[in-house]
Write a protein that holds these residues in place. Structure first.
Motif, PDB file in Angstrom:
ATOM      1  N   TRP A  37      37.997  45.055  45.150  1.00 46.22           N
ATOM      2  CA  TRP A  37      38.844  45.494  46.097  1.00 46.22           C
ATOM      3  C   TRP A  37      39.764  44.380  46.679  1.00 46.22           C
ATOM      4  N   PHE A  38      39.056  43.014  46.684  1.00 47.18           N
ATOM      5  CA  PHE A  38      39.850  42.111  47.163  1.00 47.18           C
ATOM      6  C   PHE A  38      40.987  41.580  46.140  1.00 47.18           C
ATOM      7  N   GLU A  39      40.345  41.893  44.683  1.00 48.03           N
ATOM      8  CA  GLU A  39      41.220  41.461  43.570  1.00 48.03           C
ATOM      9  C   GLU A  39      42.434  42.068  43.716  1.00 48.03           C
ATOM     10  N   VAL A  40      42.406  43.707  44.061  1.00 51.92           N
ATOM     11  CA  VAL A  40      43.320  44.603  44.010  1.00 51.92           C
ATOM     12  C   VAL A  40      44.309  44.506  45.169  1.00 51.92           C
ATOM     13  N   MET A  61      52.986  37.375  40.724  1.00 49.69           N
ATOM     14  CA  MET A  61      52.380  38.193  39.662  1.00 49.69           C
ATOM     15  C   MET A  61      51.500  39.376  40.100  1.00 49.69           C
ATOM     16  N   PRO A  62      51.807  40.562  39.976  1.00 49.34           N
ATOM     17  CA  PRO A  62      50.956  41.584  40.466  1.00 49.34           C
ATOM     18  C   PRO A  62      49.563  41.416  40.188  1.00 49.34           C
ATOM     19  N   PRO A  63      48.524  42.106  41.111  1.00 50.02           N
ATOM     20  CA  PRO A  63      47.179  41.892  40.665  1.00 50.02           C
ATOM     21  C   PRO A  63      46.769  42.608  39.354  1.00 50.02           C
ATOM     22  N   ASN A  64      45.844  42.405  38.462  1.00 50.19           N
ATOM     23  CA  ASN A  64      45.410  43.373  37.695  1.00 50.19           C
ATOM     24  C   ASN A  64      44.584  44.318  37.750  1.00 50.19           C
ATOM     25  N   ARG A  65      45.046  45.521  37.789  1.00 51.87           N
ATOM     26  CA  ARG A  65      44.016  46.533  38.029  1.00 51.87           C
ATOM     27  C   ARG A  65      43.338  47.338  36.913  1.00 51.87           C
ATOM     28  N   SER A  66      43.453  46.475  35.891  1.00 54.87           N
ATOM     29  CA  SER A  66      42.615  47.116  34.988  1.00 54.87           C
ATOM     30  C   SER A  66      41.243  46.991  34.977  1.00 54.87           C
ATOM     31  N   ARG A  67      40.673  46.006  35.646  1.00 56.75           N
ATOM     32  CA  ARG A  67      39.300  45.875  35.800  1.00 56.75           C
ATOM     33  C   ARG A  67      38.590  46.948  36.727  1.00 56.75           C
TER      34      ARG A  67
END
Length: 648
Positions: free
Chosen positions: A218-221, A1-7
Motif C-alpha cells: 500500500w505504501f509502495e503504491v 518516477m511513478p511507483p511500480n505497481r507490478s508488485r
C-alpha cells in the motif's frame, strides 16, 4: 518516477478458512475460551480471531482449484469484492487458470438488466462493449469445455423478491456447464444452502504476514515507500488495538490512508472512524441498493446506545462470548423498559442479524455463540456510553472496576472522550488512594516501598523502583521457589539414600547444591511468570528504559505455553543467561528486602492498588487535553500513601 505497481499483483486477499463456517460449528463457550487462552489477555487480544479452526486456512487459489463452484462468505469489510477482482485479474493475465475467459459480474446489475436475460446472455451483453463479440455456439463451446471463469459478486444485495430467480439461474448455469469455474461472493445469508454443488468457503482473518505484505504494497503504491511502511509496522507492534483492527481489510485500508496523510495515528480517532464506518458510513457509500436489506430501521444513535449497554453488561460479567438466547433476552428486556419506548417495537432476532450481517460488529464464533468482532470495539462502545451519561450519572459505578484489567482500555478511551477530563482524573486519583486508606499496614508498606525507591541509586527512576516493590507477585514467587528448591534437594537426598540401601553404585554428587537448585527453580518460574502476565506493568509505564529492556527480553524467547517443546529446548541452551538478564532488570533494583506479612485480603487489595495506579498512569499518558496543574498534582503524589481516614 511513478511507483511500480507490478508488485501489487500478489494480493493478501488470498486465504480461505476451509473449516466448517463458525455458525455451523457445534461448540460450547468453554471450548472457545480454551482455544483462546483467556488467562493471558495480551495474546488473546492480539490474535484477532477467536474462532476455533478445525483445519488451517488455505490459499484462495488452492482452495478454488479443488472447488470450482464455491460461495465465498465474509462479513462487512473482509475483502470479498477485492478478492473476486484480484482473481479475475490473475486469470486475465494468465497467472491462474490460463485457458479460461474471466469475467467479473455484479448480481444486482444482472437483476436490474432489461429483459432479465439468463446468465450467459447477460455475460455476452456485458463483454460486447469491451470488444469481445462471440456467437451463441462459441459461448456454448467455451462453457462445455470449462473455459469460463465467472466471479459473481453481491448475492446478499439481491432484493428478496428476486432471490428465487437468481438461485435458479445459478443452479441452471452450474448444471449446464459443470466444468466451468463459478465463484459467488456474499455476506452470510441463509439461502446459500439452496445453491447445489456449491462449497461454502469463509474468508479467514488476516494474519501477520498478510498484514505486513498489504502495508508494504500500500505504501509502495500510494505512500512514500519502505520508510513509511516500516514506521507503520512499528506502530502495529506497539499498539494492541491498532494490530487487532488491522485484521480487517477495510479498517487497515482506512488506517493506512490516515497515517499517510498525518504521519501518526491516534487510537481513539481510529476507533471512532472505524466504528462509524461499519455502523453505517460504508453502507451509505455504496448507494441505496442495500436499503431493502436493512434488518432494523433503528437510527445509528439508537444502535450505539444498545451496543453500549450490552458491552457494559458483558464487561461487568467478564464475558467475551455470548449465546444467542442471552443476547435476545437482553434486547427484549431493553425494549420492554419504560424509559426506552422507541425500542418497544424492536425484534431481538432481527437486530442481532443487523449487527452481524449489516454491520459486522457482532460475529458468530460457533453455532448460536457470538462475540464482538473486535474486543476494542466492545471497550470503545462501553466508554462512549459512559461518556454520554457521565454528566447525569457520574462515575461511581465505573470506579468500582478500578484495578480490573479487563476495564483498562475503557478508562483510557473514556479519558479521550470527556470534556471534563480534569475532574474525572482528580476523582479517579482520590478513588485509587482510598483503596488502601483504611488499612494502616498497607499504608506503611507503600510508604516503605517509596523510601526504597528514593534511597536506592539505580538506573531507573525512583518512582519505577517503588512500583517494583508494589508488585507483590514477585515476593510470592520467591516463597514458592524456596519451597520448590528444598523439595528438589530432598528428592535428590532420598534417591541417594535409596541407592545406598540397595547396594547400588552411587552415581549422584555427594554434595547437594541447594543454592543451585533454588536458583534454577527461581529462574524457571520467573520466566514462566514473565509470559503469564505483563509483569511490572506499573513500573514499565513509569520507566521507558525498563519497558524497552523487558520487551527486548520477551521477543527472544519461545512462548512457554504455545511453544512448550521449543521453549524447553531453548531453556536448556540459553535459559541461564537469559534469566540473569531478567534478574538484573527486575530483581536487582529491589535489593533491600524486608519480610512483610499480608493476609489474603490485603494481598488482593495491594494488587488492586497496583493495577489501579497503572490504569491512572495510562490515562495520564493518553490524555491530550489535561491542564498542566492537574497533571502535576497527580504525578507528584503517585504511590504516596494517603493520610489515615478521619475518626468520626
Amino acid at each position: 518516477m511513478p511507483p511500480n505497481r507490478s508488485r501489487c499483483r500478489r494480493s493478501p486477499w488470498n486465504r480461505f478458512s476451509t473449516k466448517t463456517p463458525p455458525p455451523q460449528q457445534r461448540l460450547e463457550i468453554v471450548d472457545l475460551l480454551e482455544a483462546c487462552h483467556p488467562e493471558n489477555l495480551t495474546p488473546f487480544h492480539a490474535e484477532g480471531s477467536l474462532s476455533v479452526s478445525e483445519l488451517p486456512p488455505r490459499l484462495a487459489r488452492q482452495a478454488l482449484a479443488h472447488h470450482p463452484r464455491a460461495i465465498v462468505t465474509g462479513c462487512l469489510g473482509t475483502g470479498k469484492t477485492s478478492l473476486l477482482r484480484w482473481l479475475t485479474y490473475q486469470c486475465l493475465t494468465g497467472e491462474w487458470l490460463p485457458p479460461c475467459l474471466p469475467a467479473y459480474l455484479s448480481l444486482v446489475d444482472w437483476v436490474d438488466a432489461p429483459g432479465q436475460p439468463d446468465l450467459l446472455a447477460y455475460l455476452d451483453r456485458v463483454l460486447r462493449p469491451a470488444g469481445l463479440a462471440l456467437d451463441a455456439d462459441t459461448w456454448e463451446r467455451l462453457g462445455q469445455a470449462g473455459h469460463l471463469f465467472l466471479a459473481i459478486d453481491g448475492l446478499d444485495e439481491v432484493p428478496p423478491d428476486a432471490i428465487p430467480h437468481v438461485l435458479t439461474e445459478l443452479n441452471r448455469f452450474g448444471d449446464r456447464f459443470p466444468q466451468c469455474h463459478l465463484v459467488v461472493a456474499s455476506r452470510p445469508v441463509p439461502y446459500t444452502s439452496q445453491l447445489r454443488s456449491f462449497v461454502e468457503l469463509e474468508l479467514a482473518p488476516w494474519e501477520k504476514p498478510q498484514i505486513q505484505a498489504f502495508v508494504q504494497r500500500w505504501f509502495e503504491v500510494y505512500g512514500q515507500g519502505a520508510v513509511e511502511s516500516e514506521a507503520f509496522e512499528e506502530l502495529l507492534k506497539r499498539d494492541r488495538c491498532i494490530a487487532e483492527m488491522s485484521a480487517l481489510p477495510l479498517l487497515i485500508t482506512l488506517m493506512c490512508a490516515t497515517y499517510s496523510k498525518r504521519s501518526r495515528l491516534f487510537v481513539l480517532d481510529m476507533l471512532r472512524e472505524g466504528f462509524d464506518l461499519l455502523l453505517g458510513r460504508w453502507e451509505a457509500s455504496k448507494g441505496d441498493r442495500r436499503s431493502y436489506h436493512r434488518l432494523s430501521a433503528l437510527p445509528a444513535t439508537s444502535k450505539k446506545d444498545i451496543l453500549g449497554r450490552f458491552a457494559i453488561a458483558a464487561l461487568e460479567s467478564r464475558t467475551f462470548f455470548f449465546e444467542e438466547p442471552q443476547i435476545e433476552t437482553f434486547l427484549y428486556a431493553l425494549a420492554a423498559s419504560p424509559e426506552h419506548l422507541e425500542y418497544q417495537l424492536l425484534a431481538g432476532h432481527h437486530l442481532l442479524s443487523s449487527f452481524h450481517l449489516q454491520h459486522g460488529l457482532l460475529r458468530p464464533r460457533a453455532k448460536n455463540i457470538y462475540s464482538f468482532s473486535h474486543l476494542c470495539f466492545q471497550e470503545y462502545v462501553a466508554a462512549k456510553h459512559i461518556a454520554l451519561r457521565s454528566a447525569t450519572e457520574g462515575y461511581e459505578k465505573l470506579f468500582r472496576h478500578l484495578g480490573d484489567l479487563s476495564w483498562r482500555n475503557v478508562f483510557v478511551y473514556l479519558t479521550g472522550m470527556l470534556s471534563d477530563v480534569d475532574r474525572f482524573l482528580r476523582e479517579m486519583k482520590g478513588v485509587v488512594d482510598a483503596i488502601i486508606q483504611d488499612d494502616r499496614h498497607l499504608r506503611q508498606y507503600v510508604s516503605w516501598a517509596s523510601e526504597q525507591g528514593q534511597s536506592l541509586k539505580q538506573v531507573y527512576k525512583p518512582l519505577a523502583v517503588t512500583a517494583m516493590y508494589l508488585d507483590i507477585d514477585f515476593e510470592k514467587a520467591r516463597v514458592l521457589d524456596r519451597a520448590r528448591a528444598v523439595e528438589i534437594a530432598h528428592e535428590r537426598a532420598m534417591e541417594r539414600a535409596r541407592q545406598r540401601a540397595l547396594g547400588e553404585d552411587d552415581g549422584m554428587d555427594t554434595q547437594i547444591d541447594i543454592g543451585n537448585a533454588m536458583r534454577r527453580a527461581i529462574d524457571f518460574d520467573l520466566a514462566s511468570d514473565f509470559f503469564r502476565r505483563r509483569i511490572c506493568n506499573l513500573a514499565r509505564l513509569l520507566e521507558a528504559k525498563l519497558d524497552s529492556r523487558l520487551t527486548w527480553l520477551g521477543v527472544q524467547v519461545p512462548h512457554p505455553e504455545r511453544e512448550k517443546q521449543k521453549f524447553l529446548k531453548w531453556w536448556e541452551q540459553r535459559g541461564e543467561e537469559w534469566a540473569k538478564l531478567l534478574r538484573e532488570a527486575i530483581v536487582h533494583p529491589r535489593k533491600t528486602i524486608k519480610d512483610w506479612e499480608f493476609t489474603k485480603t490485603q494481598k488482593e487489595t495491594l494488587r488492586r492498588y497496583h493495577d489501579a495506579n497503572a490504569q491512572l498512569v495510562e490515562c495520564l499518558n493518553s490524555c491530550r487535553r489535561l491542564q498542566a496543574e492537574t497533571r502535576y498534582a497527580i504525578e507528584s503524589t503517585l504511590l504516596v500513601p494517603p493520610p489515615p481516614p478521619l475518626k468520626k
